[in-house]
Design a protein around this motif. Structure first.
Motif, mmCIF file in Angstrom:
data_model
loop_
_atom_site.group_PDB
_atom_site.id
_atom_site.type_symbol
_atom_site.label_atom_id
_atom_site.label_comp_id
_atom_site.label_asym_id
_atom_site.label_seq_id
_atom_site.Cartn_x
_atom_site.Cartn_y
_atom_site.Cartn_z
ATOM 1 N N ARG A 1 13.463 -61.561 -120.515
ATOM 2 C CA ARG A 1 12.384 -61.798 -121.483
ATOM 3 C C ARG A 1 11.778 -60.489 -121.957
ATOM 4 N NH1 ARG A 1 7.074 -65.743 -120.655
ATOM 5 N NH2 ARG A 1 6.099 -65.295 -122.671
ATOM 6 N N SER A 2 11.555 -59.565 -121.037
ATOM 7 C CA SER A 2 11.012 -58.250 -121.418
ATOM 8 C C SER A 2 11.960 -57.534 -122.372
ATOM 9 C CB SER A 2 10.767 -57.400 -120.170
ATOM 10 O OG SER A 2 9.791 -57.990 -119.343
ATOM 11 N N ARG A 3 13.257 -57.626 -122.073
ATOM 12 C CA ARG A 3 14.238 -56.966 -122.937
ATOM 13 C C ARG A 3 14.252 -57.599 -124.329
ATOM 14 N NH1 ARG A 3 19.856 -57.392 -123.706
ATOM 15 N NH2 ARG A 3 20.104 -59.010 -122.109
ATOM 16 N N LEU A 4 14.153 -58.906 -124.393
ATOM 17 C CA LEU A 4 14.157 -59.586 -125.691
ATOM 18 C C LEU A 4 12.873 -59.304 -126.466
ATOM 19 C CD1 LEU A 4 15.705 -63.032 -124.677
ATOM 20 C CD2 LEU A 4 16.849 -61.090 -125.759
ATOM 21 N N GLU A 5 11.750 -59.263 -125.758
ATOM 22 C CA GLU A 5 10.489 -58.924 -126.427
ATOM 23 C C GLU A 5 10.539 -57.507 -126.977
ATOM 24 O OE1 GLU A 5 7.409 -61.800 -123.902
ATOM 25 O OE2 GLU A 5 7.747 -59.716 -123.292
ATOM 26 N N GLU A 6 11.173 -56.612 -126.233
ATOM 27 C CA GLU A 6 11.349 -55.248 -126.740
ATOM 28 C C GLU A 6 12.242 -55.250 -127.968
ATOM 29 O OE1 GLU A 6 11.147 -51.109 -127.135
ATOM 30 O OE2 GLU A 6 9.866 -52.614 -126.171
ATOM 31 N N ALA A 7 13.265 -56.123 -127.961
ATOM 32 C CA ALA A 7 14.146 -56.224 -129.130
ATOM 33 C C ALA A 7 13.365 -56.687 -130.358
ATOM 34 C CB ALA A 7 15.298 -57.179 -128.840
ATOM 35 N N VAL A 8 12.449 -57.626 -130.152
ATOM 36 C CA VAL A 8 11.618 -58.095 -131.263
ATOM 37 C C VAL A 8 10.742 -56.953 -131.791
ATOM 38 C CG1 VAL A 8 9.748 -59.664 -131.898
ATOM 39 C CG2 VAL A 8 11.643 -60.486 -130.492
ATOM 40 N N ARG A 9 10.178 -56.173 -130.866
ATOM 41 C CA ARG A 9 9.346 -55.042 -131.287
ATOM 42 C C ARG A 9 10.179 -54.001 -132.032
ATOM 43 N NH1 ARG A 9 6.753 -56.042 -126.304
ATOM 44 N NH2 ARG A 9 8.142 -54.637 -125.200
ATOM 45 N N VAL A 10 11.367 -53.716 -131.503
ATOM 46 C CA VAL A 10 12.232 -52.738 -132.161
ATOM 47 C C VAL A 10 12.591 -53.197 -133.568
ATOM 48 C CG1 VAL A 10 14.533 -51.710 -132.134
ATOM 49 C CG2 VAL A 10 13.162 -51.730 -130.050
ATOM 50 N N TRP B 1 20.369 -57.230 -132.241
ATOM 51 C CA TRP B 1 19.093 -56.604 -131.910
ATOM 52 C C TRP B 1 18.893 -56.366 -130.420
ATOM 53 C CZ3 TRP B 1 16.649 -54.011 -135.331
ATOM 54 C CH2 TRP B 1 16.767 -54.347 -136.672
ATOM 55 N N THR B 2 19.465 -57.201 -129.560
ATOM 56 C CA THR B 2 19.286 -56.954 -128.124
ATOM 57 C C THR B 2 19.982 -55.662 -127.713
ATOM 58 O OG1 THR B 2 21.179 -58.430 -127.722
ATOM 59 C CG2 THR B 2 18.975 -59.367 -127.508
ATOM 60 N N ASP B 3 21.208 -55.454 -128.219
ATOM 61 C CA ASP B 3 21.911 -54.199 -127.929
ATOM 62 C C ASP B 3 21.217 -53.030 -128.623
ATOM 63 O OD1 ASP B 3 23.766 -55.566 -126.453
ATOM 64 O OD2 ASP B 3 25.216 -55.742 -128.082
ATOM 65 N N LEU B 4 20.802 -53.254 -129.852
ATOM 66 C CA LEU B 4 20.193 -52.181 -130.635
ATOM 67 C C LEU B 4 18.883 -51.719 -130.006
ATOM 68 C CD1 LEU B 4 20.774 -50.586 -133.179
ATOM 69 C CD2 LEU B 4 19.439 -52.259 -134.475
ATOM 70 N N ALA B 5 18.079 -52.662 -129.528
ATOM 71 C CA ALA B 5 16.798 -52.301 -128.914
ATOM 72 C C ALA B 5 17.015 -51.424 -127.696
ATOM 73 C CB ALA B 5 16.038 -53.564 -128.528
#
Length: 385
Positions: free
Chosen positions: A215-224, A289-293
């Motif tokens: 979840r933290s990783r996905l939230e970071e992806a959203v922010r990125v 986006w998950t990889d990109l973040a």
């Protein structure tokens, strides 16, 4: 027993029967019992349910026998207002004697060759036996209910975390790690449903931690995704600062090599080109986006670290010249001290000073020899005190 005694005992037993009926019905109404009865059980929980089912069946058989005998006594007492001696004797046998016969209730190991295969109990004996069975059944149900409650709490928490992750994936696209975690969670859910006694709430710790990290990783992806252009510009600016620092390191190094003999210098940093390549490569993962973040965050950290390391290298290289300048300042200070001590005309001090001075003002400067010469000059001044 006389008539009054019979009536008192019958009153007590009727009340007892009502309370036993309520107790058994309440036991079967327990949530743990309902779950056990309705679930497709396996493993340890299935074994426990078999034991519990046997106890409950025994309880109801005993209660039916109890009720049947009590009903017979009530029927006899209801025949007439004043029962005769034969009826009183029969009532005493039913209410106080071993009036209940239980077939095959005596364990095989406790029978004798000629002994009975049945057991005869009084109504009070039956109540005592039912009480023990009831307590055992209640403990088993409570154990299962406690286990199920604790596991369902953890299951609900994990399911809520999974729903939060799914909400993020709706906008980011599928993630293979979530597919694996969902499979693990489904396996735990199935065990909670079919064999709760075989697991502990700690079984959810790994899934909870992994879902939290995802979840933290996905939230970071959203922010990125929301800050993508701004963060890329900042990375590009940082790489520009690294190039500037690398150029400065090269220039300072050339000055040091020209002015200091055989200096011990760190390697020149050369990270800006590799970082620029990584920045350019981000374009190949657009949309994922998950990889990109993860790559953006790693690149930000790498660029910040490289900038700090490059600037440290510049300071380290420049520190060699600063060391020479420091030695020069100390030499002047020692010369002034020698003058205050009346050593200005001392030929030994003059020679030592001149030797240190020549080493420090010669290019390239041999710092090792200059340091040794300065120390010798300092000791000579100290000897004059």
């Amino acid at each position: 027993m006389n008539r009054d005694e019979v009536d008192r005992v019958l009153g007590r037993l009727r009340d007892e029967r009502d309370r036993i009926t309520s107790g058994l019905l309440e036991l079967e109404a327990q949530q743990g019992y309902k779950l056990l009865k309705g679930a497709p059980l396996t493993g340890l929980t299935a074994d426990r349910w078999t034991e519990l089912s046997d106890r409950m069946a025994s309880l109801w058989r005993l209660f039916e026998s109890y009720g049947r005998v009590l009903g017979q006594a009530e029927e006899i007492r209801a025949r007439r207002k004043k029962p005769d001696d034969a009826e009183l004797a029969e009532l005493e046998r039913l209410l106080r004697g071993p009036s209940i016969e239980l077939a095959t209730e005596i364990p095989l190991e406790k029978r004798t060759l000629l002994g009975p295969a049945t057991e005869r109990l009084s109504l009070d004996d039956v109540v005592t036996r039912m009480t023990a069975l009831y307590e055992e059944a209640a403990r088993s149900i409570a154990e299962v209910d406690t286990a199920w409650s604790a596991l369902l709490t953890r299951l609900d928490r994990a399911a809520e975390a999974a729903r939060a992750v799914e909400g993020l994936l709706d906008s980011l696209g599928p993630d293979p790690e979530y597919d694996r975690l969902k499979g693990d969670l489904n396996g735990l859910r199935e065990t909670v449903r079919t064999d709760p006694l075989s697991m502990r709430p700690a079984a959810f710790d790994g899934v909870d931690a992994a879902l939290g990290a995802l979840r933290s990783r996905l939230e970071e992806a959203v922010r990125v995704r929301a800050e993508y252009d701004v963060r890329l510009r900042r990375i590009e600016e940082t790489i520009g600062l690294i190039r500037t620092a690398e150029d400065e390191a090269l220039q300072v190094r050339e000055r040091v090599l020209a002015k200091i003999a055989s200096p011990m210098l760190p390697d020149l940093p050369e990270s800006s080109a590799a970082l620029a390549d990584r920045l350019a490569a981000l374009g190949t993962v657009q949309g994922r986006w998950t990889d990109l973040a993860e790559r953006v965050t790693q690149l930000e950290e790498a660029a910040a670290s490289a900038l700090e390391q490059t600037r440290t290298t510049v300071r380290t290289i420049a520190g060699v010249l600063e060391r020479r300048d420091e030695l020069r300042g100390r030499l002047d200070a020692y010369r002034a001290k020698a003058g205050r001590l009346g050593g200005s005309e001392d030929p030994v001090l003059t020679d030592l000073y001149q030797r240190a001075h020549d080493l420090l003002w010669t290019s390239p400067c041999d710092l090792r020899r200059a340091t040794a010469a300065l120390a010798e000059y300092q000791r000579a001044i100290g000897d004059r005190n």
